[in-house]
Design an enzyme around this catalytic site. Structure first.
Site, PDB file in Angstrom:
ATOM      1  N   ASN A  30      49.456  17.222  32.923  1.00  0.00           N
ATOM      2  CA  ASN A  30      49.318  17.009  31.474  1.00  0.00           C
ATOM      3  C   ASN A  30      49.663  18.278  30.701  1.00  0.00           C
ATOM      4  OD1 ASN A  30      48.276  14.205  30.731  1.00  0.00           O
ATOM      5  ND2 ASN A  30      47.000  14.744  32.484  1.00  0.00           N
TER       6      ASN A  30
ATOM      7  N   ILE B  70      31.707  21.605  31.948  1.00  0.00           N
ATOM      8  CA  ILE B  70      31.056  21.037  30.766  1.00  0.00           C
ATOM      9  C   ILE B  70      30.894  22.152  29.730  1.00  0.00           C
ATOM     10  CG2 ILE B  70      28.982  19.851  29.912  1.00  0.00           C
ATOM     11  CD1 ILE B  70      30.488  18.198  32.017  1.00  0.00           C
ATOM     12  N   LEU B  71      31.316  21.876  28.502  1.00  0.00           N
ATOM     13  CA  LEU B  71      31.203  22.882  27.443  1.00  0.00           C
ATOM     14  C   LEU B  71      29.802  22.845  26.838  1.00  0.00           C
ATOM     15  CD1 LEU B  71      34.646  22.129  25.763  1.00  0.00           C
ATOM     16  CD2 LEU B  71      34.074  24.123  27.178  1.00  0.00           C
TER      17      LEU B  71
ATOM     18  N   HIS C  15      40.877  11.456  29.077  1.00  0.00           N
ATOM     19  CA  HIS C  15      39.983  10.898  30.102  1.00  0.00           C
ATOM     20  C   HIS C  15      40.664   9.698  30.763  1.00  0.00           C
ATOM     21  CE1 HIS C  15      36.107  10.140  32.010  1.00  0.00           C
ATOM     22  NE2 HIS C  15      36.392   8.858  31.850  1.00  0.00           N
TER      23      HIS C  15
ATOM     24  N   HIS D  21      48.208   8.302  35.193  1.00  0.00           N
ATOM     25  CA  HIS D  21      49.052   9.457  34.875  1.00  0.00           C
ATOM     26  C   HIS D  21      50.237   9.066  34.000  1.00  0.00           C
ATOM     27  CE1 HIS D  21      47.829  13.324  36.654  1.00  0.00           C
ATOM     28  NE2 HIS D  21      46.977  12.546  37.314  1.00  0.00           N
TER      29      HIS D  21
HETATM   30  C1  GRF Z   1      43.958  13.621  34.344  1.00  0.00           C
HETATM   31  O1  GRF Z   1      44.009  12.380  34.970  1.00  0.00           O
HETATM   32  C2  GRF Z   1      42.943  13.614  33.228  1.00  0.00           C
HETATM   33  O2  GRF Z   1      42.682  12.367  32.688  1.00  0.00           O
HETATM   34  C3  GRF Z   1      41.712  14.108  33.881  1.00  0.00           C
HETATM   35  O3  GRF Z   1      42.146  15.017  34.854  1.00  0.00           O
HETATM   36  C4  GRF Z   1      43.468  14.706  35.256  1.00  0.00           C
HETATM   37  C5  GRF Z   1      44.254  15.971  35.154  1.00  0.00           C
HETATM   38  O4  GRF Z   1      45.479  15.914  35.804  1.00  0.00           O
HETATM   39  N1  GRF Z   1      40.771  14.574  32.907  1.00  0.00           N
HETATM   40  P1  GRF Z   1      46.531  17.102  35.616  1.00  0.00           P
HETATM   41  O5  GRF Z   1      45.847  18.391  36.032  1.00  0.00           O
HETATM   42  O6  GRF Z   1      46.948  17.121  34.173  1.00  0.00           O
HETATM   43  O7  GRF Z   1      47.666  16.785  36.531  1.00  0.00           O
END
Ligand code: GRF
Length: 188
Positions: free
Chosen positions: A14, A86-87, A103, A170
């Site tokens: 991401n 956790i923040l 999420h 993803h």
């Molecule tokens: C994603 O699926 C996101 O929803 C979750 O952690 C994963 C991170 O994947 N919170 P990446 O590190 O971006 O590949």
């Protein structure tokens, strides 16, 4: 130009999507000023390779304080892109309306403590859900409870496994994350 600080814990796909989208101006008027990881991870290498400033803040004693101290003065917006720590309430309050998270479920379903990664997909399968998806939402002190910015679903097919759901999630994440960032970035 808005300065974005990105927090990660994992492989950073991401993060890469956001980097690419800022470079192509799919995400408008934004610059990543810093990537922070809470553990050694491949996402840090991605940032390094792109010439983006990056730091590792180890978890444990003083983590929250160190994190807060490391957020640059000029940061306009904080993005959690697969960040597992956790923040604190103080941190969430300080940046209220300026932190978003992605999420891997259709919140408010399958959110909260312990609901991350494969745990989410397993819970979705155990509940015999007909669909799953991804959600981008504002971060508040309650885990995964902040206002939803964007969400996208996909159907669960017969025989889908945790790994298959992970792959499907993803794909939709990469679609909605830049859109959600554009929706909120110019309002902060
Ligand atoms: C994603 O699926 C996101 O929803 C979750 O952690 C994963 C991170 O994947 N919170 P990446 O590190 O971006 O590949």
């Amino acid at each position: 130009m808005k300065n974005i600080t990105i927090l990660i814990s994992g492989s950073g796909t991401n993060l890469q999507r956001i980097i690419d989208a800022t470079k192509s101006s799919e995400i408008e008027n934004a610059k990543i000023n810093l990537v922070i990881a809470d553990r050694p991870c491949f996402g840090l290498e991605r940032a390094e390779k792109e010439g983006i400033e990056n730091i590792l803040i180890k978890r444990g004693k003083d983590f929250s304080e160190n994190l807060e101290n490391q957020i640059p003065e000029n940061t306009d917006f904080i993005i959690l892109a697969g960040f597992l720590s956790i923040l604190t309430k103080e941190f969430c309050n300080k940046y209220e309306g300026k932190i978003i998270n992605i999420h891997p479920s259709l919140l408010p379903k399958f959110g909260g403590k312990g609901m991350w990664g494969h745990h989410v997909h397993q819970a979705v399968l155990d509940a015999n859900e007909k669909e799953s998806g991804a959600t981008v939402h504002f971060v508040t002190h309650g885990i995964d409870e902040g206002e939803i910015i964007l969400q996208k679903s996909f159907p669960i097919d017969e025989g889908d496994t945790v790994e298959i759901l992970q792959k499907k999630v993803h794909v939709v994440e990469k679609e909605i994350f830049p859109k959600a960032i554009n929706l909120v970035l110019n309002k902060v």
